[in-house]
Design a protein around this motif. Sequence first.
Motif, PDB file in Angstrom:
ATOM      1  N   VAL A  98      41.396  49.014  33.896  1.00  0.00           N
ATOM      2  CA  VAL A  98      42.731  49.531  34.157  1.00  0.00           C
ATOM      3  C   VAL A  98      42.537  50.889  34.801  1.00  0.00           C
ATOM      4  N   VAL A  99      43.044  51.060  36.032  1.00  0.00           N
ATOM      5  CA  VAL A  99      42.796  52.268  36.816  1.00  0.00           C
ATOM      6  C   VAL A  99      44.119  52.957  37.126  1.00  0.00           C
ATOM      7  N   ASP A 100      44.227  54.244  36.772  1.00  0.00           N
ATOM      8  CA  ASP A 100      45.390  55.047  37.139  1.00  0.00           C
ATOM      9  C   ASP A 100      45.208  55.527  38.576  1.00  0.00           C
ATOM     10  N   LEU A 101      46.225  55.304  39.416  1.00  0.00           N
ATOM     11  CA  LEU A 101      46.121  55.636  40.836  1.00  0.00           C
ATOM     12  C   LEU A 101      46.983  56.851  41.170  1.00  0.00           C
ATOM     13  N   PRO A 102      46.602  57.624  42.188  1.00  0.00           N
ATOM     14  CA  PRO A 102      47.348  58.841  42.534  1.00  0.00           C
ATOM     15  C   PRO A 102      48.818  58.608  42.839  1.00  0.00           C
ATOM     16  N   SER A 103      49.174  57.428  43.366  1.00  0.00           N
ATOM     17  CA  SER A 103      50.562  57.156  43.734  1.00  0.00           C
ATOM     18  C   SER A 103      51.451  56.928  42.524  1.00  0.00           C
ATOM     19  N   ALA A 149      50.861  54.235  40.524  1.00  0.00           N
ATOM     20  CA  ALA A 149      50.646  52.844  40.141  1.00  0.00           C
ATOM     21  C   ALA A 149      49.533  52.743  39.107  1.00  0.00           C
ATOM     22  N   CYS A 150      49.558  51.660  38.345  1.00  0.00           N
ATOM     23  CA  CYS A 150      48.496  51.350  37.393  1.00  0.00           C
ATOM     24  C   CYS A 150      47.934  49.992  37.787  1.00  0.00           C
ATOM     25  N   ALA A 151      46.653  49.936  38.113  1.00  0.00           N
ATOM     26  CA  ALA A 151      46.043  48.715  38.637  1.00  0.00           C
ATOM     27  C   ALA A 151      45.150  48.059  37.592  1.00  0.00           C
ATOM     28  N   ARG A 152      45.310  46.742  37.450  1.00  0.00           N
ATOM     29  CA  ARG A 152      44.366  45.946  36.669  1.00  0.00           C
ATOM     30  C   ARG A 152      43.381  45.323  37.648  1.00  0.00           C
ATOM     31  N   VAL A 153      42.099  45.554  37.407  1.00  0.00           N
ATOM     32  CA  VAL A 153      41.064  45.134  38.350  1.00  0.00           C
ATOM     33  C   VAL A 153      40.073  44.226  37.639  1.00  0.00           C
ATOM     34  N   HIS A 154      39.875  43.033  38.205  1.00  0.00           N
ATOM     35  CA  HIS A 154      38.828  42.136  37.715  1.00  0.00           C
ATOM     36  C   HIS A 154      37.612  42.313  38.622  1.00  0.00           C
ATOM     37  N   CYS A 155      36.517  42.799  38.058  1.00  0.00           N
ATOM     38  CA  CYS A 155      35.299  43.090  38.827  1.00  0.00           C
ATOM     39  C   CYS A 155      34.267  41.996  38.548  1.00  0.00           C
ATOM     40  N   ARG A 156      33.793  41.358  39.607  1.00  0.00           N
ATOM     41  CA  ARG A 156      32.808  40.282  39.444  1.00  0.00           C
ATOM     42  C   ARG A 156      31.633  40.531  40.384  1.00  0.00           C
ATOM     43  N   PRO A 157      30.471  40.924  39.862  1.00  0.00           N
ATOM     44  CA  PRO A 157      29.319  41.207  40.737  1.00  0.00           C
ATOM     45  C   PRO A 157      28.836  39.952  41.459  1.00  0.00           C
ATOM     46  N   SER A 158      28.492  40.117  42.731  1.00  0.00           N
ATOM     47  CA  SER A 158      27.823  39.051  43.479  1.00  0.00           C
ATOM     48  C   SER A 158      26.315  39.193  43.364  1.00  0.00           C
ATOM     49  N   TRP A 159      25.857  40.439  43.271  1.00  0.00           N
ATOM     50  CA  TRP A 159      24.445  40.719  43.074  1.00  0.00           C
ATOM     51  C   TRP A 159      24.295  42.139  42.549  1.00  0.00           C
ATOM     52  N   LYS A 215      45.574  43.744  40.725  1.00  0.00           N
ATOM     53  CA  LYS A 215      46.988  43.506  40.475  1.00  0.00           C
ATOM     54  C   LYS A 215      47.616  44.796  39.987  1.00  0.00           C
ATOM     55  N   LEU A 216      48.710  45.218  40.647  1.00  0.00           N
ATOM     56  CA  LEU A 216      49.426  46.411  40.205  1.00  0.00           C
ATOM     57  C   LEU A 216      50.360  46.022  39.076  1.00  0.00           C
ATOM     58  N   THR A 217      50.191  46.676  37.941  1.00  0.00           N
ATOM     59  CA  THR A 217      50.981  46.310  36.769  1.00  0.00           C
ATOM     60  C   THR A 217      52.203  47.184  36.584  1.00  0.00           C
ATOM     61  N   SER A 218      52.235  48.343  37.256  1.00  0.00           N
ATOM     62  CA  SER A 218      53.429  49.195  37.161  1.00  0.00           C
ATOM     63  C   SER A 218      53.486  50.095  38.364  1.00  0.00           C
ATOM     64  N   ARG A 219      54.661  50.313  38.829  1.00  0.00           N
ATOM     65  CA  ARG A 219      54.894  51.267  39.921  1.00  0.00           C
ATOM     66  C   ARG A 219      56.325  51.757  39.792  1.00  0.00           C
ATOM     67  N   GLU A 220      56.514  53.040  39.805  1.00  0.00           N
ATOM     68  CA  GLU A 220      57.842  53.613  39.662  1.00  0.00           C
ATOM     69  C   GLU A 220      58.347  54.036  41.036  1.00  0.00           C
ATOM     70  N   PRO A 221      59.315  53.297  41.640  1.00  0.00           N
ATOM     71  CA  PRO A 221      59.824  53.641  42.960  1.00  0.00           C
ATOM     72  C   PRO A 221      60.411  55.040  42.955  1.00  0.00           C
ATOM     73  N   ALA A 222      60.217  55.728  44.071  1.00  0.00           N
ATOM     74  CA  ALA A 222      60.657  57.118  44.150  1.00  0.00           C
ATOM     75  C   ALA A 222      62.167  57.249  43.972  1.00  0.00           C
ATOM     76  N   ALA A 223      62.951  56.230  44.383  1.00  0.00           N
ATOM     77  CA  ALA A 223      64.394  56.319  44.339  1.00  0.00           C
ATOM     78  C   ALA A 223      64.966  55.994  42.966  1.00  0.00           C
ATOM     79  N   VAL A 224      64.145  55.493  42.053  1.00  0.00           N
ATOM     80  CA  VAL A 224      64.614  55.069  40.735  1.00  0.00           C
ATOM     81  C   VAL A 224      64.181  56.088  39.693  1.00  0.00           C
TER      82      VAL A 224
END
Length: 627
Positions: free
Chosen positions: A297-302, A304-314, A327-336
């Motif tokens: 779960v990564v907090d982004l500067p904008s 948004a909160c992103a859920r990331v599934h990481c799968r190594p190839s090598w 997948k973005l799990t939350s985003r608060e629109p600027a107008a809301v």
Amino acid sequence: MVLPPEPASTHHHRDAHTTVSQDGGLAAPSSAAAERIAVARDAFLVDDALSPGSVRGPILASWIRSRELSVPADHLELPYETAAEPDTPLLRAARPVVAELADQFATEPVSLILCDADGVVLERRTGDSTLNQHLDKVWLAPGFSYAERYVGTNGIGTALEGRRATEVFGCEHYVEHLEDLACAGAPIRHPVSGKVVGVIDLTCWRREANALMVATASSMARRIEENLLEQSGRRELTLLQDYLTTVQRSSGAVFAVSDDLLMMNDRARELIDPADQAPLLADAGEALRSGRARQLVVDLPSGACARVHCRPSWSDGGVSGGILQVKLTSREPAAVRPAHPTITTALPAAVGSGALWAKCCQAVDRHFRTREWLVLEGEQGSGRTTLARATHQMHTPAGHVRVLDAEDFGPRWMAEVNEELSTGGGTLVLQRVDRLSASAAQALTDALEPHRESTDLERPWVVATRGPMPDAHPDAPELTELLGVFPRTIEVPPLRHHIEDVAELVPYLLSRLTRGADLTCSPEAMRVLMRNRWPGNVEQLYQVLRKVVARRRTGVIRPDDLPAETRAITRRVLTPLEAIECDAIVDALIDADGNKAEAARRLGMSRATIYRKIRGYGISVPTSGDD
């Protein structure tokens, strides 16, 4: 020397009286030309005008960069990398090439040097013992960085900056300790991404310089690139196949990443803001290097909160590549209007809307709502404690906040900690826990541990603050155990990393200092403030404005109203003695209308000394001339 001198083609003249050999490489300057370059370098260092053509264009451009980076010209200050990877793709590709050429040069006074993309020396092969000893004296040795920002003009750093093969002879070096050497460096590019991943350099005595050095370095770079292609082909093909398969099966955002490659589908471009990609990829890259699939779960500067599934190839030798499904799990629109209040409290460290600062505030805000304990890591004066206070007061203005400084550790201090933990319901801020002794850290860990997993709704929110983690010395085991009590660490950025927020901080701080009086900052003065690096962060800015308000409480602040220290763009907080000297130089320059020679005369110092001090302190004053 194995490389025979080529006859120079006298009809191809270049800057600084160099000549071009038949293979296109530059021949070393003659003795007279070398002397002229030395004179030109001395003139450049004291800001005298240079004769046209006295220095080659690429060298002069590098000298200018070196001066702007405040590289000392009279001594070496090099960082040392202690944690270099022993086995990387670059090393595996370069070692057979370096070994073969080193055998050929075994009896010659020439050194083969391999560096990474940061100019850090990875390997050095030298057959001549005298040259080897000299290179040790100038720290051109494994672990030290010869990037331009540390050493100025040289074959390694300048090749990296210019992204092309580069020769530097004798006094063309920016630092005087290197004037007995000549070097030729060629950048090494990754054959898939085109990214510069290192440089191969040949260094010898200036008197042994040869026109074919740069051609040899360039040839070695090409051979290393061919080896990189052989190495990366299998990996990149595996990554590409995994990426195509995932894109076919998923309608969401997909990234394929490795140290040298980045691919994304159209959905990723539409969904993930460019400013959000860097922190997302940085966190995901760390996860991929673990060599196993992970969810993040990564907090982004904008916001948004992103859920990331990481799968190594090598994954191999500390480097890796893999697939990210985002997948973005939350985003608060600027107008809301957001469901939860954001931090806009009237506290100096919480003022600002820059991307880095906003990300930090949102992360702290989210952890307060879940009552999750955390560590705020950052420089002194960056606003760690004030940010914790602001978050608490925004959500629970009637609740109590207790701030305890680890510098005051003792029986009474521990009793107050235990009292807060048992009382509950408020916020406890433990300042500067990295300064605790081993026994004190252990005692605090023992006090916190019983409460860390408590499900009591009245459990206090505990925040610890610490300075930046030192690169050279890891934390003591007791401190590491203490920090383990806190599930999350959030880095509070220094002011210089969100300098755009100075424009918001200044009006607010002036309002506080004048208690609402009509004092504003002119655009010209604001530009001076925003050019500073603020090594003391918000606290330093606050103290500067206090000095301004002491002299002017109403009207408009002009550049002349600012303290002399704001004219110096330094990388560190000056000592009191340095601050006095810096202020004296600025005042003298202002009184002399920017005339450096006149300012030096008034201060009783030489012209060369005042130039050196101006560069060292990063002083910027409009000039009218030097004569």
